[in-house]
Design a protein around this motif. Sequence first.
Motif, PDB file in Angstrom:
ATOM      1  N   VAL A 148       0.841  -1.204   0.000  1.00 46.15           N
ATOM      2  CA  VAL A 148       0.000   0.000   0.000  1.00 46.15           C
ATOM      3  C   VAL A 148       0.876   1.254   0.000  1.00 46.15           C
ATOM      4  N   LEU A 149       1.946   1.253   0.787  1.00 39.94           N
ATOM      5  CA  LEU A 149       2.823   2.427   0.845  1.00 39.94           C
ATOM      6  C   LEU A 149       3.529   2.655  -0.492  1.00 39.94           C
ATOM      7  N   ARG A 150       3.971   1.577  -1.139  1.00 37.56           N
ATOM      8  CA  ARG A 150       4.582   1.712  -2.464  1.00 37.56           C
ATOM      9  C   ARG A 150       3.596   2.347  -3.451  1.00 37.56           C
ATOM     10  N   ALA A 151       2.369   1.837  -3.415  1.00 39.30           N
ATOM     11  CA  ALA A 151       1.341   2.350  -4.333  1.00 39.30           C
ATOM     12  C   ALA A 151       1.030   3.820  -4.053  1.00 39.30           C
ATOM     13  N   ALA A 159      -9.094   7.028  -2.837  1.00 36.64           N
ATOM     14  CA  ALA A 159     -10.050   6.393  -3.758  1.00 36.64           C
ATOM     15  C   ALA A 159      -9.321   5.702  -4.903  1.00 36.64           C
ATOM     16  N   ALA A 160      -8.328   6.378  -5.471  1.00 40.30           N
ATOM     17  CA  ALA A 160      -7.567   5.790  -6.574  1.00 40.30           C
ATOM     18  C   ALA A 160      -6.770   4.579  -6.106  1.00 40.30           C
ATOM     19  N   LEU A 161      -6.202   4.665  -4.907  1.00 42.21           N
ATOM     20  CA  LEU A 161      -5.456   3.533  -4.354  1.00 42.21           C
ATOM     21  C   LEU A 161      -6.373   2.334  -4.126  1.00 42.21           C
ATOM     22  N   ALA A 162      -7.574   2.605  -3.641  1.00 45.80           N
ATOM     23  CA  ALA A 162      -8.522   1.525  -3.388  1.00 45.80           C
ATOM     24  C   ALA A 162      -8.835   0.771  -4.676  1.00 45.80           C
ATOM     25  N   LEU A 167      -9.067  -2.797  -2.932  1.00 45.23           N
ATOM     26  CA  LEU A 167      -9.401  -2.757  -1.515  1.00 45.23           C
ATOM     27  C   LEU A 167     -10.462  -1.675  -1.301  1.00 45.23           C
ATOM     28  N   SER A 168     -11.111  -1.710  -0.138  1.00 47.62           N
ATOM     29  CA  SER A 168     -12.046  -0.625   0.176  1.00 47.62           C
ATOM     30  C   SER A 168     -11.250   0.608   0.603  1.00 47.62           C
TER      31      SER A 168
END
Length: 201
Positions: A148-151, A159-162, A167-168
């Motif tokens: 998640v941190l890399r992303a 929202a974009a990361l989810a 993931l939610s």
Amino acid sequence: MIRVLLAEDQHLVRGALAALLALEDDMIVVASVADGAAAVAAAVEHRPDVALLDIEMPVMDGIEATAGIRAKVPEAKVVILTTFGRPGYLHRAMDAGASGFVVKDTEPERLADAVRRVLAGQIVVDPALAVASLQRGPNPLTDREQAVLRAAEDGATVAALAVRLNLSEGTVRNYLSSVIGKTGARTRAEAARTARDNGWL
């Protein structure tokens, strides 16, 4: 003869390493490549005894390449050779299957000795880095927190990361909050810098 594979993205450094190893009576460089993916492919093709890999390379880093080489050519030993003596890198490299971790400013004879020693089944680690690694302890971030941190390093919204991570949004926020807490940072950008500086990413 000890068959050595070199992977280093800086041409001058790679050439210098090849020249140094060529001076050893019992070593031959069988392949010399510029990125981690090429290192894995070269290992499959040339079946080296020892692969010397830089950590920070394009396409695939040295730690990913270590795992790839150990999976596809399990008889090959891997020595990580890096400018970045970060404790977290040491833990991750060893977890990936490396047998050695040497910083680039080591003396040439010590590098050759490291190659011989890992081939003999020993673990070779730069002493100062080993001490620093013991003092700092293991990587506090879970695999998912690291992902998640890399992303999040590119500044994407929650929202974009989810969407990107499937993931939610609440789960992404929880992971980022946990990472910020574990690194003692104030923001996710600062958390990413801290994690990078410690070799946790």
